[in-house]
Design a protein around this motif. Structure first.
Motif, PDB file in Angstrom:
ATOM      1  N   ARG A  95       0.820  -1.212   0.000  1.00  0.00           N
ATOM      2  CA  ARG A  95       0.000   0.000   0.000  1.00  0.00           C
ATOM      3  C   ARG A  95       0.854   1.263   0.000  1.00  0.00           C
ATOM      4  O   ARG A  95       0.576   2.218  -0.721  1.00  0.00           O
ATOM      5  CB  ARG A  95      -0.927  -0.009   1.219  1.00  0.00           C
ATOM      6  CG  ARG A  95      -1.844   1.191   1.293  1.00  0.00           C
ATOM      7  CD  ARG A  95      -2.827   1.061   2.441  1.00  0.00           C
ATOM      8  NE  ARG A  95      -3.711  -0.088   2.268  1.00  0.00           N
ATOM      9  CZ  ARG A  95      -4.609  -0.462   3.164  1.00  0.00           C
ATOM     10  NH1 ARG A  95      -4.729   0.204   4.308  1.00  0.00           N
ATOM     11  NH2 ARG A  95      -5.381  -1.518   2.936  1.00  0.00           N
ATOM     12  N   PHE A  96       1.873   1.283   0.835  1.00  0.00           N
ATOM     13  CA  PHE A  96       2.784   2.419   0.908  1.00  0.00           C
ATOM     14  C   PHE A  96       4.205   1.925   0.650  1.00  0.00           C
ATOM     15  O   PHE A  96       4.503   0.746   0.815  1.00  0.00           O
ATOM     16  CB  PHE A  96       2.726   3.092   2.281  1.00  0.00           C
ATOM     17  CG  PHE A  96       1.350   3.504   2.717  1.00  0.00           C
ATOM     18  CD1 PHE A  96       0.608   4.396   1.963  1.00  0.00           C
ATOM     19  CD2 PHE A  96       0.794   2.996   3.873  1.00  0.00           C
ATOM     20  CE1 PHE A  96      -0.658   4.786   2.364  1.00  0.00           C
ATOM     21  CE2 PHE A  96      -0.469   3.373   4.284  1.00  0.00           C
ATOM     22  CZ  PHE A  96      -1.206   4.268   3.527  1.00  0.00           C
ATOM     23  N   SER A 105      12.821   4.646  10.913  1.00  0.00           N
ATOM     24  CA  SER A 105      11.533   4.491  10.243  1.00  0.00           C
ATOM     25  C   SER A 105      10.658   5.713  10.403  1.00  0.00           C
ATOM     26  O   SER A 105       9.668   5.865   9.695  1.00  0.00           O
ATOM     27  CB  SER A 105      10.783   3.267  10.798  1.00  0.00           C
ATOM     28  OG  SER A 105      10.537   3.422  12.190  1.00  0.00           O
ATOM     29  N   ASP A 106      10.987   6.599  11.336  1.00  0.00           N
ATOM     30  CA  ASP A 106      10.164   7.784  11.534  1.00  0.00           C
ATOM     31  C   ASP A 106      10.274   8.706  10.325  1.00  0.00           C
ATOM     32  O   ASP A 106      11.345   9.063   9.877  1.00  0.00           O
ATOM     33  CB  ASP A 106      10.594   8.538  12.794  1.00  0.00           C
ATOM     34  CG  ASP A 106      12.048   8.985  12.742  1.00  0.00           C
ATOM     35  OD1 ASP A 106      12.908   8.159  13.067  1.00  0.00           O
ATOM     36  OD2 ASP A 106      12.302  10.143  12.365  1.00  0.00           O
ATOM     37  N   GLY A 107       9.129   9.040   9.784  1.00  0.00           N
ATOM     38  CA  GLY A 107       9.117   9.994   8.680  1.00  0.00           C
ATOM     39  C   GLY A 107       9.562   9.438   7.348  1.00  0.00           C
ATOM     40  O   GLY A 107       9.661  10.177   6.376  1.00  0.00           O
ATOM     41  N   LEU A 119       7.174  14.810  -2.117  1.00  0.00           N
ATOM     42  CA  LEU A 119       5.816  14.294  -2.222  1.00  0.00           C
ATOM     43  C   LEU A 119       5.126  14.564  -0.893  1.00  0.00           C
ATOM     44  O   LEU A 119       5.334  13.843   0.086  1.00  0.00           O
ATOM     45  CB  LEU A 119       5.833  12.792  -2.533  1.00  0.00           C
ATOM     46  CG  LEU A 119       6.233  12.415  -3.956  1.00  0.00           C
ATOM     47  CD1 LEU A 119       6.331  10.898  -4.099  1.00  0.00           C
ATOM     48  CD2 LEU A 119       5.238  12.966  -4.955  1.00  0.00           C
ATOM     49  N   MET A 120       4.313  15.582  -0.848  1.00  0.00           N
ATOM     50  CA  MET A 120       3.808  16.125   0.409  1.00  0.00           C
ATOM     51  C   MET A 120       2.657  15.301   0.967  1.00  0.00           C
ATOM     52  O   MET A 120       1.502  15.739   1.011  1.00  0.00           O
ATOM     53  CB  MET A 120       3.386  17.571   0.218  1.00  0.00           C
ATOM     54  CG  MET A 120       4.534  18.518  -0.038  1.00  0.00           C
ATOM     55  SD  MET A 120       5.597  18.693   1.408  1.00  0.00           S
ATOM     56  CE  MET A 120       4.496  19.575   2.512  1.00  0.00           C
ATOM     57  N   GLY A 121       2.961  14.095   1.385  1.00  0.00           N
ATOM     58  CA  GLY A 121       1.976  13.314   2.109  1.00  0.00           C
ATOM     59  C   GLY A 121       1.903  13.766   3.561  1.00  0.00           C
ATOM     60  O   GLY A 121       2.612  14.667   4.000  1.00  0.00           O
ATOM     61  N   ASP A 122       1.034  13.135   4.319  1.00  0.00           N
ATOM     62  CA  ASP A 122       0.843  13.444   5.730  1.00  0.00           C
ATOM     63  C   ASP A 122       1.083  12.160   6.508  1.00  0.00           C
ATOM     64  O   ASP A 122       0.262  11.247   6.494  1.00  0.00           O
ATOM     65  CB  ASP A 122      -0.579  13.969   5.960  1.00  0.00           C
ATOM     66  CG  ASP A 122      -0.837  14.334   7.416  1.00  0.00           C
ATOM     67  OD1 ASP A 122       0.110  14.259   8.227  1.00  0.00           O
ATOM     68  OD2 ASP A 122      -1.976  14.693   7.753  1.00  0.00           O
ATOM     69  N   THR A 123       2.238  12.072   7.172  1.00  0.00           N
ATOM     70  CA  THR A 123       2.576  10.834   7.870  1.00  0.00           C
ATOM     71  C   THR A 123       1.691  10.595   9.085  1.00  0.00           C
ATOM     72  O   THR A 123       1.669   9.489   9.615  1.00  0.00           O
ATOM     73  CB  THR A 123       4.049  10.849   8.317  1.00  0.00           C
ATOM     74  OG1 THR A 123       4.289  12.014   9.109  1.00  0.00           O
ATOM     75  CG2 THR A 123       4.975  10.866   7.115  1.00  0.00           C
ATOM     76  N   SER A 128      -0.385   9.030   2.338  1.00  0.00           N
ATOM     77  CA  SER A 128       1.006   8.991   1.910  1.00  0.00           C
ATOM     78  C   SER A 128       1.040   8.659   0.432  1.00  0.00           C
ATOM     79  O   SER A 128       0.377   7.715  -0.022  1.00  0.00           O
ATOM     80  CB  SER A 128       1.802   7.958   2.710  1.00  0.00           C
ATOM     81  OG  SER A 128       1.965   8.379   4.043  1.00  0.00           O
ATOM     82  N   MET A 129       1.818   9.409  -0.322  1.00  0.00           N
ATOM     83  CA  MET A 129       1.786   9.317  -1.774  1.00  0.00           C
ATOM     84  C   MET A 129       2.586   8.117  -2.275  1.00  0.00           C
ATOM     85  O   MET A 129       3.537   7.665  -1.649  1.00  0.00           O
ATOM     86  CB  MET A 129       2.331  10.595  -2.392  1.00  0.00           C
ATOM     87  CG  MET A 129       1.571  11.853  -1.995  1.00  0.00           C
ATOM     88  SD  MET A 129      -0.176  11.802  -2.432  1.00  0.00           S
ATOM     89  CE  MET A 129      -0.916  11.402  -0.838  1.00  0.00           C
ATOM     90  N   SER A 130       2.184   7.641  -3.442  1.00  0.00           N
ATOM     91  CA  SER A 130       2.857   6.511  -4.071  1.00  0.00           C
ATOM     92  C   SER A 130       2.950   6.772  -5.567  1.00  0.00           C
ATOM     93  O   SER A 130       1.990   7.234  -6.181  1.00  0.00           O
ATOM     94  CB  SER A 130       2.081   5.209  -3.808  1.00  0.00           C
ATOM     95  OG  SER A 130       2.613   4.140  -4.548  1.00  0.00           O
ATOM     96  N   VAL A 131       4.112   6.490  -6.154  1.00  0.00           N
ATOM     97  CA  VAL A 131       4.308   6.610  -7.596  1.00  0.00           C
ATOM     98  C   VAL A 131       4.722   5.247  -8.127  1.00  0.00           C
ATOM     99  O   VAL A 131       5.644   4.620  -7.597  1.00  0.00           O
ATOM    100  CB  VAL A 131       5.382   7.662  -7.944  1.00  0.00           C
ATOM    101  CG1 VAL A 131       5.623   7.712  -9.447  1.00  0.00           C
ATOM    102  CG2 VAL A 131       4.966   9.039  -7.428  1.00  0.00           C
ATOM    103  N   ASP A 132       4.059   4.774  -9.160  1.00  0.00           N
ATOM    104  CA  ASP A 132       4.379   3.465  -9.708  1.00  0.00           C
ATOM    105  C   ASP A 132       5.722   3.515 -10.431  1.00  0.00           C
ATOM    106  O   ASP A 132       6.016   4.472 -11.164  1.00  0.00           O
ATOM    107  CB  ASP A 132       3.287   3.029 -10.688  1.00  0.00           C
ATOM    108  CG  ASP A 132       3.333   1.539 -10.964  1.00  0.00           C
ATOM    109  OD1 ASP A 132       2.569   0.803 -10.313  1.00  0.00           O
ATOM    110  OD2 ASP A 132       4.148   1.108 -11.808  1.00  0.00           O
TER     111      ASP A 132
END
Length: 700
Positions: A95-96, A105-107, A119-123, A128-132
């Motif tokens: 998924r992520f 692992s933080d952040g 990629l301005m996701g929100d942890t 959280s953004m994903s690019v294939d």
């Protein structure tokens, strides 16, 4: 498989360096035209075109042909063979793109950049953004702090993705894949010039794929398209417009199960690695993300270049999930279950302005970079929660309805960050000195939209870096560097105020080697990272305080070599010792989770030439992970495991089908059943079972 000895491996690689250095020195007597070095650059490490062995920081570059050869379907899988990066934090979940860098692992989910912009996701959410990886040309992993160029970031490092760009030569590719677990996908890639002027080029990529998972009825599904246009307005000015649209109607599996029952027996029984603890009617993860942006570059003179990059991102996420949280009280076989939901809408802007100059001051060459960037993010979220009836882990019966579900209060998570930075890369003969500094203004707020209660942080931060490297004529380059990082958190103290950002610092020394006239790369690095202001508390019900400290120190070895015209080898080893150096929660001195102390990988690829096997390529890889703690109290460990991957590729043009090729990929060849990692004794994550896929490609 015995646990690798880091000292033995370090001595072995140093021996290899010695032999290769001797070979390179003898090669200097060859004609100059045979010694042209093919430059591998660390673009993300410096934001400039700096050669691999002139960059005083550890980084790895993974090209698209490498992960396509291994059949990787996500960014995290593309980095399975990269030292210093742990890619199995949540096991079989896709998924992520969970990436643990040097044990941190933080952040990590927020430390991904696309074409130089975050990629301005929100942890602190599910956004959280994903690019294939089909849409990417390369991935660069910068290990260690990089806040001096990028602002807020984990001290473990950053991951920089580079998009496929328009080309001024006509080309295209079609690709079709099928495999077990109902894997199926189709993709295309078209590029070329527009018009007779050769001033405009386009690229259009698209993908549709879906698959079942090993976990009951859970599925993965994705549709994405990425158009882009490059316009060479003048010989000195270029503009690229780009978009990326992705919809994931099915986001796959993302849950954990207790240590007892997965790693060890629960009353003589083990939970199957395909067990689904949720409910099909209450299982959903749907994500839609849209990105629009541009890149403008202008050369003012031979020595001066200006760049501006802008990206707009919008994302909508809808989640429903029934998950297990430990064994039900008084039961030998039933898991307690709860419900979690989310309705999120994120909007973000990122902007980076740069001015790069190549200057000579006296006897010193300068590559000067001056920049100012801006990041803005707003995420509207609502998180309903509730309880569900328990489920028998060894004889599951589905169809239960919730006991109770409470609607979540809507919230707004906002971030504003403005930064200015300066970097000077100086060359004095064979010496390379890099100095950089950055100042950031950060505003963060979490607001309850029902009560208007808000937690706010208004902070300023300074980040710096200094690195010194000496480049021998043979291509050997020892270096030492110091750098810092800062990472804002969403934790609040007893007064409801957001905690101050975590602050990290690293000292690193290493040795790099790139033989002249090759793309081969060898590196060894030793590092120590300290992160302070880590959120900690004495009891689970106590408020957080920013008094903790984490220390990570270790060794990394990496080799990428074309040993013969037909045999290529990639090898890596990481020793990561990360501990809670100071903590109020009773775990002081313990080892951190999500961080194998030992991680080793080896990939070999052979291209046959001549005879009946002409046109056939074969690849075989092995990955080993050992010494992973299952909980912060260090009461248990995850058993070490070894995974084998393989590929076969055949050029069908040898059989008269021009432009066509066929590839077979197998990951986890032996179908090893294993637990990849644990977050605690309540949440452990099964690793991915064997995956087999066949791909047919047509290039034109």
């Amino acid at each position: 498989m015995p646990t690798p000895n880091p000292l033995t491996l370090a001595v072995s690689l140093v021996s290899v360096f010695t032999v290769l250095t001797a070979q390179a020195e003898s090669a200097q007597n060859m004609p100059a035209d045979e010694l042209d070095t093919l430059t591998i650059t660390g673009q993300a490490a410096t934001k400039t075109e700096t050669p691999f062995n002139e960059t005083p920081q550890s980084f790895s570059v993974i090209e698209d042909d490498e992960w396509e050869m291994r059949g990787a379907r996500s960014v995290q899988r593309a980095m399975d063979y990269t030292p210093g990066v742990f890619t199995n934090q949540i096991g079989a979940s896709n998924r992520f793109d969970y990436l643990v860098l040097r044990g941190f692992s933080d952040g990590s989910l927020s430390n991904t950049f696309l074409d130089g912009l975050k990629l301005m996701g929100d942890t602190n959410s599910h956004s959280s953004m994903s690019v294939d990886p089909w849409f990417l040309d390369s991935i660069e992993v910068v290990r260690g702090p990089a806040s001096v160029l990028y602002g807020q970031a984990s001290p473990g490092g950053v991951v920089a993705l580079s998009s496929k760009r328009p080309q001024f030569q006509q080309a295209g590719e079609l690709r079709f894949t099928a495999g077990n677990n109902s894997q199926r996908s189709a993709a295309f890639d078209l590029t070329g010039p527009l018009g007779a002027s050769q001033r405009v080029a386009y690229r259009l990529l698209g993908l549709a794929r879906a698959a079942d998972t090993q976990f009951g009825p859970v599925e993965e599904e994705r549709y994405a398209i990425a158009p882009s246009l490059t316009w060479d307005m003048t010989d000195a000015t270029s503009l690229t417009l780009k978009a990326y649209l992705q919809k994931d109607p099915e986001g796959g599996y993302h849950a954990g199960l207790p240590y007892e029952g997965t790693v060890i027996d629960r009353n003589g029984q083990r939970i199957a690695n395909d067990f689904f603890e949720g409910e099909d009617e209450y299982d959903k993860y749907e994500r839609t993300q849209r990105m629009l942006g541009y890149e403008l570059e202008h050369r003012f003179a031979d020595a001066w270049t200006g760049r501006q990059r802008l990206n707009y991102l919008n994302s909508d996420v809808e989640l429903n999930q029934v998950y297990a949280y430990g064994w039900a009280p008084g039961s030998d076989s039933e898991l307690a279950r709860y419900y979690s939901g989310a309705d999120e809408s994120l909007e973000a802007w990122t902007l980076d302005n740069q001015l790069e100059a190549h200057l000579r001051g006296g006897f010193i060459d300068h590559t000067l970079l001056v920049g100012a960037d801006y990041q803005r993010r707003d995420n509207r979220v609502a998180w309903p929660s509730g309880a569900f009836p328990s489920i028998d882990a060894f004889d599951p019966q589905y169809g239960a309805e919730p006991i109770a579900i409470a609607p979540g209060s809507p919230q707004d998570h906002a971030l504003r960050q403005t930064g200015i930075y300066l970097q000077d890369q100086m060359g004095l003969g064979d010496w390379r000195l890099t100095l950089g500094g950055r100042h950031d203004w950060v505003d963060i707020s979490n607001t309850d939209l029902t009560t208007d209660a808000s937690s706010e942080l208004d902070d300023t931060q300074f980040s710096g870096r200094a690195g010194l490297l000496y480049l021998f004529a043979s291509g050997l380059a020892p270096y030492v560097s110091y750098s810092t990082a800062f990472t804002p958190t969403s934790f609040v103290d007893a007064n409801g105020d957001l905690l101050a950002p975590m602050e990290g610092r690293q000292i690193e020394t290493g040795l790099k080697y790139q033989p002249l006239g090759t793309q081969d790369r060898y590196s060894i690095s030793l590092f120590r990272i300290n992160q302070e202001n880590v959120a900690t508390k004495e009891q689970p019900t106590d408020p957080y305080r920013a008094v903790g400290e984490i220390e990570s120190q270790g060794l990394e070895l990496e080799a990428n070599a074309q040993l013969t015209d037909r045999l290529r080898l990639q090898a890596g080893y990481s020793y990561t010792d990360i501990t809670y150096k100071r903590s109020d929660d009773g775990n002081e001195g313990n080892h951190a989770i999500y961080a194998p102390r030992h991680q080793a990988s080896l990939w070999g690829h052979y291209a046959f030439d001549g005879g009946r096997l002409d046109g056939l390529d074969a690849g075989l890889g092995i990955r080993h992970y050992a010494d992973i703690y299952a909980d912060r109290a260090n009461t248990a460990k995850v058993p070490e495991y070894t995974l084998i991957d393989a590929t076969l590729d055949y050029d069908l043009s040898r059989a008269g089908f021009d432009g066509m090729s066929a590839r077979l990929n197998v990951s986890n060849l032996t179908d090893e059943e294993y637990v990849a990692s644990c977050n605690s004794l309540e949440f452990c994550y099964f690793g991915a079972e064997r995956s087999v896929s066949a791909t047919l490609s047509y290039a034109f």
